[in-house]
Design a protein around this motif. Structure first.
Motif, PDB file in Angstrom:
ATOM      1  N   SER A  73      83.009  35.498  17.530  1.00  0.00           N
ATOM      2  CA  SER A  73      83.249  36.949  17.578  1.00  0.00           C
ATOM      3  C   SER A  73      81.951  37.701  17.848  1.00  0.00           C
ATOM      4  CB  SER A  73      83.867  37.435  16.264  1.00  0.00           C
ATOM      5  OG  SER A  73      85.135  36.873  16.070  1.00  0.00           O
ATOM      6  N   LEU A  74      80.871  37.267  17.226  1.00  0.00           N
ATOM      7  CA  LEU A  74      79.576  37.919  17.443  1.00  0.00           C
ATOM      8  C   LEU A  74      79.096  37.725  18.878  1.00  0.00           C
ATOM      9  CD1 LEU A  74      77.724  37.115  14.113  1.00  0.00           C
ATOM     10  CD2 LEU A  74      78.508  39.349  14.896  1.00  0.00           C
ATOM     11  N   ASP A  75      79.370  36.560  19.456  1.00  0.00           N
ATOM     12  CA  ASP A  75      79.012  36.332  20.859  1.00  0.00           C
ATOM     13  C   ASP A  75      79.736  37.318  21.770  1.00  0.00           C
ATOM     14  OD1 ASP A  75      77.272  34.292  20.254  1.00  0.00           O
ATOM     15  OD2 ASP A  75      78.712  32.679  20.688  1.00  0.00           O
ATOM     16  N   VAL A  76      81.011  37.552  21.496  1.00  0.00           N
ATOM     17  CA  VAL A  76      81.801  38.491  22.301  1.00  0.00           C
ATOM     18  C   VAL A  76      81.242  39.897  22.140  1.00  0.00           C
ATOM     19  CG1 VAL A  76      84.081  39.567  22.526  1.00  0.00           C
ATOM     20  CG2 VAL A  76      83.886  37.087  22.286  1.00  0.00           C
ATOM     21  N   ILE A  77      80.924  40.278  20.908  1.00  0.00           N
ATOM     22  CA  ILE A  77      80.382  41.620  20.649  1.00  0.00           C
ATOM     23  C   ILE A  77      79.030  41.789  21.346  1.00  0.00           C
ATOM     24  CG2 ILE A  77      79.423  43.105  18.838  1.00  0.00           C
ATOM     25  CD1 ILE A  77      81.633  41.994  16.984  1.00  0.00           C
ATOM     26  N   ALA A  78      78.172  40.773  21.273  1.00  0.00           N
ATOM     27  CA  ALA A  78      76.856  40.850  21.922  1.00  0.00           C
ATOM     28  C   ALA A  78      76.996  40.998  23.427  1.00  0.00           C
ATOM     29  CB  ALA A  78      76.025  39.612  21.577  1.00  0.00           C
ATOM     30  N   ALA A  79      77.935  40.289  24.018  1.00  0.00           N
ATOM     31  CA  ALA A  79      78.138  40.390  25.468  1.00  0.00           C
ATOM     32  C   ALA A  79      78.604  41.788  25.849  1.00  0.00           C
ATOM     33  CB  ALA A  79      79.148  39.349  25.926  1.00  0.00           C
ATOM     34  N   LYS A  80      79.492  42.354  25.046  1.00  0.00           N
ATOM     35  CA  LYS A  80      79.987  43.702  25.349  1.00  0.00           C
ATOM     36  C   LYS A  80      78.883  44.740  25.165  1.00  0.00           C
ATOM     37  CE  LYS A  80      84.739  42.644  24.562  1.00  0.00           C
ATOM     38  NZ  LYS A  80      85.985  43.236  24.773  1.00  0.00           N
ATOM     39  N   MET A  81      78.031  44.558  24.153  1.00  0.00           N
ATOM     40  CA  MET A  81      76.921  45.491  23.947  1.00  0.00           C
ATOM     41  C   MET A  81      75.938  45.414  25.105  1.00  0.00           C
ATOM     42  SD  MET A  81      76.204  45.371  19.871  1.00  0.00           S
ATOM     43  CE  MET A  81      74.868  46.519  19.990  1.00  0.00           C
ATOM     44  N   SER A  82      75.693  44.206  25.607  1.00  0.00           N
ATOM     45  CA  SER A  82      74.798  44.043  26.747  1.00  0.00           C
ATOM     46  C   SER A  82      75.343  44.797  27.953  1.00  0.00           C
ATOM     47  CB  SER A  82      74.645  42.555  27.069  1.00  0.00           C
ATOM     48  OG  SER A  82      73.846  42.390  28.203  1.00  0.00           O
ATOM     49  N   ASP A  83      76.646  44.719  28.166  1.00  0.00           N
ATOM     50  CA  ASP A  83      77.262  45.458  29.266  1.00  0.00           C
ATOM     51  C   ASP A  83      77.111  46.968  29.066  1.00  0.00           C
ATOM     52  OD1 ASP A  83      78.005  43.073  30.370  1.00  0.00           O
ATOM     53  OD2 ASP A  83      80.090  43.171  29.705  1.00  0.00           O
ATOM     54  N   LEU A  84      77.268  47.427  27.823  1.00  0.00           N
ATOM     55  CA  LEU A  84      77.124  48.862  27.541  1.00  0.00           C
ATOM     56  C   LEU A  84      75.694  49.332  27.789  1.00  0.00           C
ATOM     57  CD1 LEU A  84      79.298  49.298  24.333  1.00  0.00           C
ATOM     58  CD2 LEU A  84      79.769  50.178  26.612  1.00  0.00           C
ATOM     59  N   TYR A  85      74.704  48.506  27.402  1.00  0.00           N
ATOM     60  CA  TYR A  85      73.309  48.871  27.638  1.00  0.00           C
ATOM     61  C   TYR A  85      73.035  48.980  29.134  1.00  0.00           C
ATOM     62  CZ  TYR A  85      72.103  48.065  22.728  1.00  0.00           C
ATOM     63  OH  TYR A  85      72.011  48.122  21.370  1.00  0.00           O
ATOM     64  N   ALA A  86      73.600  48.064  29.907  1.00  0.00           N
ATOM     65  CA  ALA A  86      73.396  48.101  31.354  1.00  0.00           C
ATOM     66  C   ALA A  86      74.002  49.369  31.942  1.00  0.00           C
ATOM     67  CB  ALA A  86      74.003  46.865  32.006  1.00  0.00           C
ATOM     68  N   ILE A  87      75.179  49.741  31.463  1.00  0.00           N
ATOM     69  CA  ILE A  87      75.825  50.964  31.955  1.00  0.00           C
ATOM     70  C   ILE A  87      74.991  52.182  31.581  1.00  0.00           C
ATOM     71  CG2 ILE A  87      77.841  52.466  31.651  1.00  0.00           C
ATOM     72  CD1 ILE A  87      79.501  49.856  31.358  1.00  0.00           C
ATOM     73  N   ALA A  88      74.522  52.226  30.336  1.00  0.00           N
ATOM     74  CA  ALA A  88      73.709  53.362  29.889  1.00  0.00           C
ATOM     75  C   ALA A  88      72.391  53.426  30.652  1.00  0.00           C
ATOM     76  CB  ALA A  88      73.451  53.274  28.392  1.00  0.00           C
ATOM     77  N   ALA A  89      71.772  52.280  30.879  1.00  0.00           N
ATOM     78  CA  ALA A  89      70.488  52.252  31.591  1.00  0.00           C
ATOM     79  C   ALA A  89      70.654  52.656  33.049  1.00  0.00           C
ATOM     80  CB  ALA A  89      69.865  50.860  31.493  1.00  0.00           C
ATOM     81  N   SER A  90      71.795  52.363  33.633  1.00  0.00           N
ATOM     82  CA  SER A  90      71.989  52.701  35.045  1.00  0.00           C
ATOM     83  C   SER A  90      71.983  54.210  35.274  1.00  0.00           C
ATOM     84  CB  SER A  90      73.290  52.087  35.561  1.00  0.00           C
ATOM     85  OG  SER A  90      74.410  52.723  34.976  1.00  0.00           O
ATOM     86  N   GLN A  91      72.269  54.971  34.237  1.00  0.00           N
ATOM     87  CA  GLN A  91      72.251  56.431  34.356  1.00  0.00           C
ATOM     88  C   GLN A  91      70.823  56.960  34.498  1.00  0.00           C
ATOM     89  OE1 GLN A  91      74.378  57.914  30.977  1.00  0.00           O
ATOM     90  NE2 GLN A  91      76.300  56.982  31.604  1.00  0.00           N
ATOM     91  N   TRP A  92      69.828  56.147  34.140  1.00  0.00           N
ATOM     92  CA  TRP A  92      68.430  56.585  34.188  1.00  0.00           C
ATOM     93  C   TRP A  92      67.735  56.187  35.485  1.00  0.00           C
ATOM     94  CZ3 TRP A  92      66.772  60.083  30.923  1.00  0.00           C
ATOM     95  CH2 TRP A  92      67.434  60.222  29.713  1.00  0.00           C
TER      96      TRP A  92
END
Length: 189
Positions: A73-92
């Motif tokens: 479950s933590l692996d799944v959560i970490a992967a989703k957080m990584s995707d969110l960081y990439a989306i947030a960073a792309s705005q910059w």
């Protein structure tokens, strides 16, 4: 009389094998229960095994099963957080970002930085130290200005400092009383 059949040589082509699936957690738990019941069924009635050992084994296995489920479950959560960081960073992308930091990389070119000097402070003193902790530059900053620059000069020698990391500290004073220390903000795009 024995006859031997002639051998024929056949060429086999490599066959792609599907990856073997690992048993699911529940399957291993069921296997454990089957082994446990088989062990109970086949034990010596004159010398039975201690029942607390079975309970301990069952509790340990159950705990291990929960740990494995938590890790996946933590692996799944970490992967989703990584995707969110990439989306947030792309705005910059293409934007200018400033970072407040005490350690500043210097590479023999003038270093521009900004400082948020509070209105209550009437004096700000920049202190630049090398990695050995030696002060290489000290300067009183204009508390009304917003941006500053250090050209890398060493105050003692007048020569340009070597490329590397330098620690910046800006001490603030209000009516000759120490008010606090702030770090510079470096801008980058």
């Amino acid at each position: 009389m024995t006859t031997i059949a002639p051998t024929t040589s056949t060429t086999t082509s490599p066959v792609a094998t599907a990856p073997t699936e690992q048993p699911q957690i529940g399957e291993e738990y069921n296997s454990f229960l089957k082994l446990l019941t088989a062990q109970l069924r086949n034990q010596d009635p004159l010398a039975p095994l201690d029942s607390t050992q079975f309970v301990e084994q069952l509790a340990t296995f159950s705990s291990l099963e929960q740990d494995v489920k938590s890790n996946s479950s933590l692996d799944v959560i970490a992967a989703k957080m990584s995707d969110l960081y990439a989306i947030a960073a792309s705005q910059w992308i293409g934007q200018t970002v400033s970072v407040e930091t005490s350690w500043v990389p210097f590479s023999s070119q003038a270093l521009d930085f900004a400082v948020d000097i509070p209105e209550e402070a009437d004096r700000a003193i920049l202190s630049v130290k090398n990695t050995a902790g030696d002060v290489v530059w000290t300067e009183t900053l204009d508390s009304k200005a917003e941006s500053f620059s250090w050209d890398g000069r060493n105050q003692a020698t007048g020569a340009t400092s070597a490329a590397g990391q330098y620690q910046f500290g800006i001490e603030l004073y209000r009516s000759d009383e120490y008010y606090g220390t702030v770090a510079p903000q470096l801008a980058g795009s």
